[in-house]
Enzyme design. Structure first.
Site, mmCIF file in Angstrom:
data_model
loop_
_atom_site.group_PDB
_atom_site.id
_atom_site.type_symbol
_atom_site.label_atom_id
_atom_site.label_comp_id
_atom_site.label_asym_id
_atom_site.label_seq_id
_atom_site.Cartn_x
_atom_site.Cartn_y
_atom_site.Cartn_z
ATOM 1 N N GLU A 66 -18.042 -13.113 -28.655
ATOM 2 C CA GLU A 66 -16.825 -12.859 -29.436
ATOM 3 C C GLU A 66 -16.391 -14.141 -30.139
ATOM 4 O OE1 GLU A 66 -12.675 -10.484 -28.756
ATOM 5 O OE2 GLU A 66 -13.246 -11.911 -27.194
ATOM 6 N N CYS A 83 -8.822 -8.127 -30.901
ATOM 7 C CA CYS A 83 -9.958 -7.618 -30.131
ATOM 8 C C CYS A 83 -10.546 -6.362 -30.734
ATOM 9 C CB CYS A 83 -9.539 -7.358 -28.685
ATOM 10 S SG CYS A 83 -8.361 -6.007 -28.483
#
Length: 507
Positions: A391, A287
């Site tokens: 993402e 992340c």
């Protein structure tokens, strides 16, 4: 191919010992470098979920009664065992996740920082005392554990992410139920066995294998006081809403779309090196990976060329290494995830982006069935493209050309995520303005992946964090304890009667 009869079933850890599952449900575990099924992980049913939480409750009742000195001794023992045997854990991570061994070792070392922090927990859970706040009245506070706490961890860091939470939770006096990812479940069992060897009482560290049924069991159980989670934003939001509705404390860390802003005065060799490291390390499955480089023209063309040259030198292969040593990057976690990452590159191309380096279709000799996807570099991607906005969680690095510092910062601040960002420049004034005005929780100045050290706290803003508490650091100790404030008055026996131990007097 391994015969089906010899493929192990990976079970739970309950009451201080490995426990076979009786649910009858399993999911396959792969070696991502070969594509082979290496195990079947148990998926807990309601009875096993209830048993795991009940065991943790019994463990809490014992552990919370331990003195601080005894708890600290167990923590130091765990720290020493982890330090001496972390190579074993790295091999497990590489075999089930696919990341190269040095990356796995780096993950463990970052988790070990939190273990080190937690050995000093007595200072961080002590209360405060104010004497004589009013005549004869004192006020003081106590910090006490919550009880049973749940941790739901992702596949990309099967050791580090749990270690962001459980060292602090356990030293503060709680009992932990860890639900690891079903994609790489074995690291959690290794850690559980290490805790037992360190002297942790049975039930204080429980591993509950499973899928959404196990997750919901933790979210809905009245005996679980808090939930700590790291994963995608949609799931983080679900975790937060469901657990909060059931009266729990929640720290739910979600997804990201991290940008690196490159000003024209930056050292482009440094930028290129760091963009490759931050974009393709751990195959981009983290992340805090940099996924967008905002290049303030006129540096974009030169920077793209330097990144392309470095990509060409990267070696992709089995993370366990071989006769040629360790590669630079391993495979993705599953074939399904590889298809998802590839789909985003398809979207970018359809939206008019230029694919400078294409990682689709990569294979590795001798490992043709592995879940391979090569480093990918994209130029001229429209900011309206889903491939820019969402993402990707893979080794895909996009370049967006901007004309000014302000244009770049406005792009970062307009995004829905706010996890990490970085600026590369030799201009201290620009860097200072950036750190004050950018709407992101973790900021790097000439540092591409600004993950804070353990005595600070990890967490983003906006759709990257749900709940009020970040991970580890002071936030962690506050999250895993609750405070009592006591106001007390003790009467002075010399003024208000009571026992008088002085000499008798004739009145």
């Amino acid at each position: 191919m391994t015969p089906a009869s010899t493929i192990p079933t990976i079970g739970h850890w309950i009451d201080g010992a490995a426990r076979a599952s009786t649910s009858g449900r399993t999911a396959p575990v792969h070696n991502p470098a070969t594509g082979a099924v290496t195990g079947h992980v148990a998926l807990a049913d309601d009875a096993e979920i209830t048993e795991a939480i009940a065991s943790a409750r019994r463990g809490f009742e014992v552990w919370s009664g331990y003195s601080i000195a005894r708890r600290q001794a167990v923590m130091f023992a765990f720290r020493e065992l982890l330090h001496s045997r972390k190579g074993e854990l790295a091999e497990i991570i590489t075999a089930e996740h696919g990341k190269v061994r040095s990356d796995a070792m780096g993950e463990i070392l970052r988790g070990q920082e939190v273990v080190e922090l937690a050995t000093g927990f007595p200072h961080l859970i002590k209360g405060a005392y104010s004497e004589n706040v009013s005549t004869g009245i004192d006020v003081y506070s106590l910090k006490q554990p919550l009880g049973v706490v749940g941790i739901i961890s992702p596949f990309n860091f099967p050791a580090m992410v749990p270690m962001w939470f459980f060292p602090i939770a356990i030293t503060a006096g709680n009992a932990v139920v860890l639900k690891p990812s079903e994609k790489d479940p074995s690291a959690a069992l290794w850690l559980a066995a290490l805790w037992a060897e360190a002297g942790l009482p049975d039930g204080v560290f429980t591993v509950l294998q499973g899928d959404k049924q196990a997750v919901d069991g933790l979210l809905e159980s009245p005996d679980v006081a808090s939930i700590s989670f790291v994963g995608s934003t949609p799931i983080a939001q679900y975790i937060y809403e469901t657990a909060s509705r059931n009266g729990k404390r929640v720290q739910a860390l979600g997804g990201a779309k991290n940008h690196m802003l490159v000003l024209p005065d930056a050292d482009l060799d440094l930028v290129a090196d760091q963009a490759v490291n931050a974009g393709f390390g751990a195959a981009g499955e983290r992340c805090m990976a940099v996924s967008v480089v905002l290049a303030v023209d006129p540096v974009a063309d030169e920077l793209i060329e330097r990144i392309r040259e470095r990509i060409a030198a990267l070696r992709i292969g089995d993370g366990a290494g071989g006769v040629d040593g360790e590669p630079d990057m391993g495979p993705l976690i599953t074939a399904e995830h590889r298809a998802k990452v590839s789909g985003y590159v398809d979207i970018a191309e359809a939206d008019g982006a230029r694919i400078v380096v294409d990682g689709r279709g990569l294979t590795v000799d001798g490992r043709e069935d592995g879940f391979w996807f090569g480093p990918t570099l994209i130029d001229e991607i429209p900011t309206s493209s889903r491939a820019y906005q969402e993402e990707i969680f893979g080794p895909v690095l996009s370049v967006v050309r901007v004309q000014t510092f302000q244009e770049g910062m406005d792009l970062i601040n307009s995004g829905r995520f706010g996890n990490g960002t970085a600026i590369f420049t030799n201009d201290g004034g620009a860097a200072r303005r950036f750190q004050h005005e950018v709407q992101v929780g973790m900021i790097g100045i000439n540092v591409p992946i600004p993950v804070p050290v353990a005595y600070h706290s990890f967490g983003g803003w906006k759709a990257s964090l749900f709940g009020d508490a970040k991970a580890y650091g002071v936030h962690g100790f506050d999250f895993f304890t609750r405070e009592k404030a006591i106001t007390s008055r003790w009467l002075d026996p010399a003024l208000h009667g009571g026992i008088d131990l002085g000499f008798p007097q004739n009145n």
